[in-house]
Design an enzyme around this catalytic site. Structure first.
Site, PDB file in Angstrom:
ATOM      1  N   GLU A 275      12.406 -14.742 -23.947  1.00 50.56           N
ATOM      2  CA  GLU A 275      13.275 -15.020 -25.093  1.00 50.56           C
ATOM      3  C   GLU A 275      12.844 -14.272 -26.360  1.00 50.56           C
ATOM      4  O   GLU A 275      13.657 -14.058 -27.253  1.00 50.56           O
ATOM      5  CB  GLU A 275      13.344 -16.529 -25.362  1.00 50.56           C
ATOM      6  CG  GLU A 275      14.297 -17.267 -24.438  1.00 50.56           C
ATOM      7  CD  GLU A 275      15.762 -16.831 -24.593  1.00 50.56           C
ATOM      8  OE1 GLU A 275      16.190 -16.547 -25.723  1.00 50.56           O
ATOM      9  OE2 GLU A 275      16.468 -16.757 -23.569  1.00 50.56           O
TER      10      GLU A 275
ATOM     11  N   HIS B  49      11.739 -11.097 -26.487  1.00 48.39           N
ATOM     12  CA  HIS B  49      12.429  -9.805 -26.378  1.00 48.39           C
ATOM     13  C   HIS B  49      13.927  -9.971 -26.633  1.00 48.39           C
ATOM     14  O   HIS B  49      14.557  -9.133 -27.286  1.00 48.39           O
ATOM     15  CB  HIS B  49      12.265  -9.218 -24.964  1.00 48.39           C
ATOM     16  CG  HIS B  49      10.853  -8.924 -24.563  1.00 48.39           C
ATOM     17  ND1 HIS B  49      10.204  -9.632 -23.578  1.00 48.39           N
ATOM     18  CD2 HIS B  49       9.977  -7.985 -24.983  1.00 48.39           C
ATOM     19  CE1 HIS B  49       8.987  -9.142 -23.408  1.00 48.39           C
ATOM     20  NE2 HIS B  49       8.813  -8.148 -24.249  1.00 48.39           N
TER      21      HIS B  49
HETATM   22  P1  AMP Z   1       6.253  -5.762 -25.240  1.00 45.73           P
HETATM   23  O1  AMP Z   1       7.175  -5.763 -24.089  1.00 45.73           O
HETATM   24  O2  AMP Z   1       5.177  -6.807 -25.176  1.00 45.73           O
HETATM   25  O3  AMP Z   1       5.753  -4.400 -25.600  1.00 45.73           O
HETATM   26  O4  AMP Z   1       7.126  -6.227 -26.489  1.00 45.73           O
HETATM   27  C1  AMP Z   1       8.295  -5.531 -26.831  1.00 45.73           C
HETATM   28  C2  AMP Z   1       8.776  -5.992 -28.174  1.00 45.73           C
HETATM   29  O5  AMP Z   1       9.042  -7.392 -28.138  1.00 45.73           O
HETATM   30  C3  AMP Z   1       7.722  -5.782 -29.276  1.00 45.73           C
HETATM   31  O6  AMP Z   1       8.376  -5.351 -30.456  1.00 45.73           O
HETATM   32  C4  AMP Z   1       7.154  -7.162 -29.434  1.00 45.73           C
HETATM   33  O7  AMP Z   1       6.610  -7.408 -30.717  1.00 45.73           O
HETATM   34  C5  AMP Z   1       8.372  -8.017 -29.199  1.00 45.73           C
HETATM   35  N1  AMP Z   1       7.979  -9.380 -28.834  1.00 45.73           N
HETATM   36  C6  AMP Z   1       7.132  -9.748 -27.841  1.00 45.73           C
HETATM   37  N2  AMP Z   1       6.958 -11.090 -27.826  1.00 45.73           N
HETATM   38  C7  AMP Z   1       7.717 -11.582 -28.847  1.00 45.73           C
HETATM   39  C8  AMP Z   1       7.962 -12.899 -29.360  1.00 45.73           C
HETATM   40  N3  AMP Z   1       7.396 -13.985 -28.829  1.00 45.73           N
HETATM   41  N4  AMP Z   1       8.814 -13.019 -30.409  1.00 45.73           N
HETATM   42  C9  AMP Z   1       9.381 -11.919 -30.968  1.00 45.73           C
HETATM   43  N5  AMP Z   1       9.192 -10.663 -30.528  1.00 45.73           N
HETATM   44  C10 AMP Z   1       8.367 -10.494 -29.485  1.00 45.73           C
END
Ligand code: AMP
Length: 285
Positions: A39, A41
């Site tokens: 959620e 993402h």
């Molecule tokens: P990742 O797949 O972990 O590289 O994350 C992709 C994007 O989703 C990055 O911009 C993260 O900061 C964002 N993201 C990951 N977890 C969350 C969360 N719990 N709330 C908001 N954005 C998130």
């Protein structure tokens, strides 16, 4: 049934798709991810869809941002489920390139952002932010979106990306989206899947600690040292092992502060068993 969505593997196809949209005067939003979508993402995708006519979600587990002893091989992957989730929100394209499409065998160029990467995760993950900065720069130049969306969950990463876009004159609006949390406060993360049931319960101590410090510093801005010491102890008492850091930093420069006199955030990174968790919260003043 989710609506159809185009899956793209090649940069050349991505450029053709975006050029068509631009010709039709459609605005374009980019949401870079490493997949295993949750959620958090999806909040980025919703924000992108609210702002832009067209939305591209990228799905790429970027090897250059993992250290040699990190979880690259184990990182959760589920493209089919990810595709359905973003299609259901009205995303227009999934860009899921292979490693060889993103990095030629002789790739020799790295983007590195000084200063912002000196503290917090920087010293604990050598090369990580250069990997992130390089892949995000490439994704921005490949798709040339109007806006790109990143989570405040990874606040240091968000600031690094804002800075590289500014310093390299990449004409894109970088949008930060608030952290999405579970009911007990734990920030959603693809890495939460590694936690045992017991670790998952203990993990809520991290957001509890950050909330307590952020609240206390709002009233007692001089007490950074005492709060950081208390925060480390609170994590240890809850069952965390190695504590990489508990720090209070200026929200813009990410330099540690000894008292809160302007916008600041409390940051933490610590290990529960084999899983490294990070989180941060603003000091509300
Ligand atoms: P990742 O797949 O972990 O590289 O994350 C992709 C994007 O989703 C990055 O911009 C993260 O900061 C964002 N993201 C990951 N977890 C969350 C969360 N719990 N709330 C908001 N954005 C998130």
């Amino acid at each position: 049934m989710p609506t159809p969505i185009t899956t793209i593997r090649r940069v050349s196809e991505l450029r053709v798709l975006v050029a068509g949209w631009r010709k039709a005067d459609h605005t374009v939003g980019l949401v870079p991810t490493m997949g295993a979508l949750h959620e958090g993402h999806l909040a980025l995708v919703r924000q992108a869809k609210a702002d832009c006519r067209r939305v591209i979600v990228t799905l790429f587990v970027n090897p250059t941002q993992f250290g040699p002893n990190e979880d690259l091989a184990a990182y959760p992957r589920n493209e089919a489920a990810d595709r359905d989730k973003v299609a259901a929100l009205g995303a227009d394209a999934l860009f899921a390139p292979g490693v060889e499409e993103m990095y030629g065998p002789d790739a020799a160029t790295t983007v590195s952002v000084a200063g912002l990467t000196e503290h917090l995760c920087g010293p604990f993950r050598p090369g990580h932010f250069a990997g992130v900065a390089t892949v995000v720069t490439k994704l921005l130049l490949q798709s040339l979106p109007d806006a790109a969306y990143f989570g405040e969950k990874d606040f240091q990463q968000l600031q690094v990306i804002r800075r590289l876009a500014r310093d390299l004159d990449i004409p894109v609006r970088i949008v930060g989206v608030p952290t999405v949390r579970d009911a007990d406060g734990l920030a959603l993360s693809s890495r939460n899947a590694y936690l045992s049931a017991e670790e998952r319960r203990d993990a809520a101590a991290m957001p509890r600690m950050l909330t307590a410090i952020a609240g206390h510093l709002a009233q007692h801005p001089d007490d950074v040292g005492g709060q950081v010491a208390w925060g480390r102890e609170a994590l240890r008492a809850a069952g965390f092992g190695k504590i990489d850091y508990v720090e209070v930093c200026d929200s813009e420069t990410l330099q540690p502060v000894s008292r809160v006199s302007g916008p600041a955030r409390v940051f933490a990174a610590a290990w529960l068993g084999r899983t490294r968790l990070i989180d941060n919260m603003p000091v509300q003043r």
